[in-house]
Design a protein around this motif. Structure first.
Motif, mmCIF file in Angstrom:
data_model
loop_
_atom_site.group_PDB
_atom_site.id
_atom_site.type_symbol
_atom_site.label_atom_id
_atom_site.label_comp_id
_atom_site.label_asym_id
_atom_site.label_seq_id
_atom_site.Cartn_x
_atom_site.Cartn_y
_atom_site.Cartn_z
ATOM 1 N N MET A 1 0.818 -1.211 0.000
ATOM 2 C CA MET A 1 0.000 0.000 0.000
ATOM 3 C C MET A 1 0.857 1.270 0.000
ATOM 4 S SD MET A 1 -3.079 -1.098 -0.234
ATOM 5 C CE MET A 1 -2.324 -2.373 -1.285
ATOM 6 N N ASN B 1 -5.774 -7.060 -2.245
ATOM 7 C CA ASN B 1 -5.936 -5.736 -2.879
ATOM 8 C C ASN B 1 -4.811 -5.453 -3.873
ATOM 9 O OD1 ASN B 1 -8.315 -5.041 -1.496
ATOM 10 N ND2 ASN B 1 -7.152 -4.301 0.275
ATOM 11 N N ARG C 1 -4.450 -2.335 -6.257
ATOM 12 C CA ARG C 1 -3.933 -1.044 -5.797
ATOM 13 C C ARG C 1 -2.404 -0.993 -5.889
ATOM 14 N NH1 ARG C 1 -6.633 0.096 -0.058
ATOM 15 N NH2 ARG C 1 -5.322 1.970 -0.262
#
Length: 365
Positions: free
Chosen positions: A148, A181, A184
């Motif tokens: 992230m 995820n 992302r």
């Protein structure tokens, strides 16, 4: 001859020459690094794109780290940093934590904005003040927290002109594969493919394995002869001369904000005493950091385990588990033969697995 290494050398030579052409004040001849705190790099000031970095990937033992280290040693840049990628990410998370703990006034004092909720531009500026060339060993992403952060961080670093050289076991498209995820994270992969030349090293020879092939990995008892054999293995693995024994550097790993001292380390090989790693209150995080940072670990003077040192036995179990799971090669000297290493205590069942793993780690496979 190794065609993959030859291609990598050509790419590194291209980058070396482009860095050599930097304006005065940014190359090795610079007397002071203070200018880096007030100006962007010469190519940005002249509206020139930053030199394209390099991403070397391939299997273990193909020479990726060796080539990057050769380039780093002669790179004509004063402000440069060579770091294991896992250690770099620990540093980034520590900087993020520190930023969020700053008051509005402290943010301003450090060159940020009082109401700035995004610390990435500030952190990127701090990093690039320290190094305009970043060389990362073993770029890999398995942690969602890292995934992230990376897209935002490297967008800022590339925008501010940092040059990156990296090694990895995986091509860019396989980074963080099947991760949570992952969509992302995809912009980070696109940044890597845009800003770095992607060079595979996929030759048939595992040079690292060749140096260990046929060598013993478990030596006993603990005496001058077995110590000399381990020492010879270290110098063979690291391309160093025995005469330069006193010049072997030490290192430090950052583990959850703490410093873990590595007494001797070179070319991805680390040497520890058993006492340092297992008689001290270390834990899984420390052992995982070692397993991620080094492809080979040498441990000296493992005692026989009894009821009296059962805590040390448990730490040793966790240590071997970390090395085993990460495919780290392990050489050691011990007081007794492996089947006799454990002679009593509360961890008998667990230690049976450790003996099994140590036996497997001695095999050709």
């Amino acid at each position: 001859p190794d065609a993959g290494q030859a291609n990598a050398v050509t790419a590194l030579e291209r980058l070396y020459r482009e860095l050599t052409d930097l304006p005065a004040g940014h190359t090795r001849g610079e007397r002071s690094r203070s200018r880096l705190s007030t100006v962007l790099f010469g190519w940005l000031n002249n509206n020139k794109p930053a030199p394209k970095g390099i991403y070397l990937y391939g299997g273990v033992g193909r020479g990726k780290s060796m080539l990057m280290d050769l380039f780093y040693a002669i790179a004509p840049v004063t402000a440069k940093r060579r770091v294991h990628f896992h250690e770099f990410m620990l540093d980034i998370h520590a900087r993020l934590k520190a930023w969020h703990e700053l008051s509005a006034r402290e943010k301003i004092q450090q060159g940020g904005r009082a109401n700035d909720d995004d610390p990435m531009p500030f952190i990127a500026r701090k990093i690039i003040q320290e190094a305009q060339l970043l060389c990362f060993d073993e770029l890999q992403v398995t942690d969602i927290a890292d995934a992230m952060v990376l897209t935002r961080l490297f967008k800022e670093l590339f925008a501010q002109g940092v040059v990156v050289v990296a090694t990895s076991n995986r091509p860019p498209d396989d980074l963080y594969k099947n991760g949570l995820n992952r969509q992302r994270f995809l912009p980070f992969i696109e940044q890597i493919k845009e800003k770095l030349d992607i060079i595979p090293l996929e030759g048939p020879v595992d040079y690292r394995y060749n140096r260990l092939q046929g060598a013993e990995t478990y030596y006993f008892p603990i005496n001058a002869a077995t110590t000399a054999q381990l020492s010879a293995a270290f110098f063979r693995l690291t391309d160093r001369r025995v005469e330069d024994r006193a010049k072997v550097p030490s290192e430090e790993l950052i583990v959850q904000g703490r410093r873990l001292f590595v007494p001797k380390a070179a070319r991805g090989v680390a040497v520890f005493s058993f006492k340092r790693l297992c008689a001290n209150p270390l834990g899984a995080a420390d052992y995982l950091a070692i397993a991620r940072a080094y492809h080979t670990v040498i441990m000296v003077a493992i005692p026989q385990f009894t009821q009296e040192n059962s805590d040390e036995a448990r730490r040793f179990i966790h240590f071997i588990d970390a090395l085993y799971e990460h495919g780290v090669k392990f050489l050691c000297s011990a007081a007794v033969p492996l089947p006799s290493l454990y002679s009593g205590g509360d961890a008998g069942f667990e230690f049976e697995r450790t003996v099994s793993r140590l036996t497997e780690m001695q095999s050709e496979d």
